[in-house]
Design a protein around this motif. Structure first.
Motif, PDB file in Angstrom:
ATOM      1  N   ASN A  18       8.470  -2.411 -12.596  1.00 27.43           N
ATOM      2  CA  ASN A  18       8.005  -1.026 -12.459  1.00 27.43           C
ATOM      3  C   ASN A  18       6.651  -0.975 -11.753  1.00 27.43           C
ATOM      4  O   ASN A  18       5.708  -0.342 -12.228  1.00 27.43           O
ATOM      5  CB  ASN A  18       7.907  -0.337 -13.823  1.00 27.43           C
ATOM      6  N   ALA A  19       6.576  -1.645 -10.628  1.00 29.71           N
ATOM      7  CA  ALA A  19       5.304  -1.781  -9.902  1.00 29.71           C
ATOM      8  C   ALA A  19       4.755  -0.431  -9.449  1.00 29.71           C
ATOM      9  O   ALA A  19       3.545  -0.246  -9.383  1.00 29.71           O
ATOM     10  CB  ALA A  19       5.481  -2.698  -8.700  1.00 29.71           C
ATOM     11  N   PHE A  20       5.643   0.500  -9.144  1.00 30.13           N
ATOM     12  CA  PHE A  20       5.189   1.840  -8.757  1.00 30.13           C
ATOM     13  C   PHE A  20       6.307   2.829  -9.028  1.00 30.13           C
ATOM     14  O   PHE A  20       7.473   2.479  -9.123  1.00 30.13           O
ATOM     15  CB  PHE A  20       4.748   1.904  -7.301  1.00 30.13           C
ATOM     16  N   ILE A  21       5.918   4.075  -9.162  1.00 25.19           N
ATOM     17  CA  ILE A  21       6.868   5.173  -9.309  1.00 25.19           C
ATOM     18  C   ILE A  21       6.955   5.840  -7.942  1.00 25.19           C
ATOM     19  O   ILE A  21       5.929   6.176  -7.354  1.00 25.19           O
ATOM     20  CB  ILE A  21       6.403   6.161 -10.381  1.00 25.19           C
ATOM     21  N   PRO A  22       8.164   6.023  -7.428  1.00 21.67           N
ATOM     22  CA  PRO A  22       8.275   6.628  -6.096  1.00 21.67           C
ATOM     23  C   PRO A  22       7.629   7.996  -6.039  1.00 21.67           C
ATOM     24  O   PRO A  22       7.750   8.781  -6.996  1.00 21.67           O
ATOM     25  CB  PRO A  22       9.787   6.745  -5.877  1.00 21.67           C
ATOM     26  N   ASP A  52       0.836  -1.198   0.000  1.00 15.98           N
ATOM     27  CA  ASP A  52       0.000   0.000   0.000  1.00 15.98           C
ATOM     28  C   ASP A  52       0.880   1.261   0.000  1.00 15.98           C
ATOM     29  O   ASP A  52       2.112   1.173  -0.057  1.00 15.98           O
ATOM     30  CB  ASP A  52      -0.960  -0.008   1.188  1.00 15.98           C
ATOM     31  N   TRP A  53       0.277   2.421   0.078  1.00 11.43           N
ATOM     32  CA  TRP A  53       1.011   3.680   0.018  1.00 11.43           C
ATOM     33  C   TRP A  53       2.027   3.794   1.137  1.00 11.43           C
ATOM     34  O   TRP A  53       3.099   4.354   0.960  1.00 11.43           O
ATOM     35  CB  TRP A  53       0.049   4.873   0.027  1.00 11.43           C
ATOM     36  N   ARG A  54       1.701   3.262   2.312  1.00 16.08           N
ATOM     37  CA  ARG A  54       2.621   3.324   3.451  1.00 16.08           C
ATOM     38  C   ARG A  54       3.869   2.480   3.177  1.00 16.08           C
ATOM     39  O   ARG A  54       4.992   2.917   3.420  1.00 16.08           O
ATOM     40  CB  ARG A  54       1.919   2.850   4.726  1.00 16.08           C
ATOM     41  N   LYS A  55       3.671   1.285   2.633  1.00 21.67           N
ATOM     42  CA  LYS A  55       4.798   0.419   2.301  1.00 21.67           C
ATOM     43  C   LYS A  55       5.637   1.053   1.195  1.00 21.67           C
ATOM     44  O   LYS A  55       6.867   1.005   1.235  1.00 21.67           O
ATOM     45  CB  LYS A  55       4.282  -0.965   1.876  1.00 21.67           C
ATOM     46  N   ILE A  56       4.983   1.662   0.219  1.00 20.34           N
ATOM     47  CA  ILE A  56       5.704   2.347  -0.856  1.00 20.34           C
ATOM     48  C   ILE A  56       6.565   3.471  -0.280  1.00 20.34           C
ATOM     49  O   ILE A  56       7.722   3.634  -0.662  1.00 20.34           O
ATOM     50  CB  ILE A  56       4.722   2.876  -1.919  1.00 20.34           C
ATOM     51  N   HIS A  57       6.011   4.214   0.649  1.00 17.87           N
ATOM     52  CA  HIS A  57       6.761   5.301   1.295  1.00 17.87           C
ATOM     53  C   HIS A  57       8.005   4.747   1.992  1.00 17.87           C
ATOM     54  O   HIS A  57       9.109   5.286   1.848  1.00 17.87           O
ATOM     55  CB  HIS A  57       5.859   6.038   2.287  1.00 17.87           C
ATOM     56  N   HIS A  58       7.851   3.664   2.756  1.00 20.98           N
ATOM     57  CA  HIS A  58       8.977   3.063   3.470  1.00 20.98           C
ATOM     58  C   HIS A  58      10.018   2.503   2.499  1.00 20.98           C
ATOM     59  O   HIS A  58      11.222   2.677   2.709  1.00 20.98           O
ATOM     60  CB  HIS A  58       8.503   1.972   4.424  1.00 20.98           C
ATOM     61  N   LEU A  59       9.554   1.845   1.448  1.00 22.82           N
ATOM     62  CA  LEU A  59      10.486   1.301   0.459  1.00 22.82           C
ATOM     63  C   LEU A  59      11.286   2.423  -0.214  1.00 22.82           C
ATOM     64  O   LEU A  59      12.502   2.304  -0.414  1.00 22.82           O
ATOM     65  CB  LEU A  59       9.738   0.502  -0.611  1.00 22.82           C
ATOM     66  N   THR A  60      10.616   3.503  -0.542  1.00 22.78           N
ATOM     67  CA  THR A  60      11.271   4.624  -1.200  1.00 22.78           C
ATOM     68  C   THR A  60      12.340   5.234  -0.301  1.00 22.78           C
ATOM     69  O   THR A  60      13.469   5.478  -0.738  1.00 22.78           O
ATOM     70  CB  THR A  60      10.222   5.686  -1.605  1.00 22.78           C
TER      71      THR A  60
END
Length: 172
Positions: free
Chosen positions: A165-169, A120-128
């Motif tokens: 390319n699952a998501f763009i930071p 989710d967006w929170r995980k994306i934030h942490h990964l970035t």
């Protein structure tokens, strides 16, 4: 005016028989205009300990790393940590021009949702943020891409789905 009420309650929980399966009995009550219908049922799950859960996650990460290597990727790090955050796998593409940060999601089955949906967006934030620290620490000068690999199944019945390319930071 119509109104509806909905209630769900677990009435008991126990370990049943010698099978080691956890059984939850539940009562489901749906009330609409003072008419209540009650359903009584049983839901069975296989309980696993946190150690088994962690072992299964490591097994899934090994499956993902093996998959990437078969595709020609070079694994740089596995479970790279900074503080409480980690990157499951970092790898270079076969041409060596892109660093790939891979989030691995492992599930025994996809009955409730696909493993990819857990990012989710929170995980994306942490990964970035974790990837930024990785890039700075190792002075990465090539492009960076974020992939998700889902590993679903057990034993010989495994399905691997690689989302490039699952998501763009997100921008700061």
């Amino acid at each position: 005016m119509l109104s509806a009420r909905f209630a769900l309650s677990l009435t008991s929980s126990k370990i049943g028989g010698t099978s080691g399966k956890k059984t939850k009995n539940f009562v489901f009550c749906f009330a609409f205009r003072s008419v209540c219908t009650i359903f009584v049922g049983e839901h069975t799950t296989n309980p696993i300990s946190m150690a088994q859960h962690n072992d299964y996650g490591r097994w899934g990460e090994q499956q993902a790393a093996d998959y990437l290597q078969r595709k020609g990727y070079s694994i740089c790090h596995r479970n790279w940590r900074i503080g409480h955050r980690d990157l499951d796998i970092t790898a270079l593409t076969p041409d060596g021009e892109t660093l790939v940060v891979v989030e691995v999601k492992t599930r025994r089955n996809a009955d409730f949702s696909s493993p990819e949906e857990a990012v989710d967006w929170r995980k994306i934030h942490h990964l970035t943020r974790t990837a930024q620290a990785y890039v700075q620490r190792y002075q990465v000068s090539c492009g960076v891409r974020f992939d998700i690999i889902s590993v679903t199944g057990t034993g010989d019945n495994v399905r691997i789905n690689h989302v490039e390319n699952a998501f763009i930071p997100p921008m700061r």
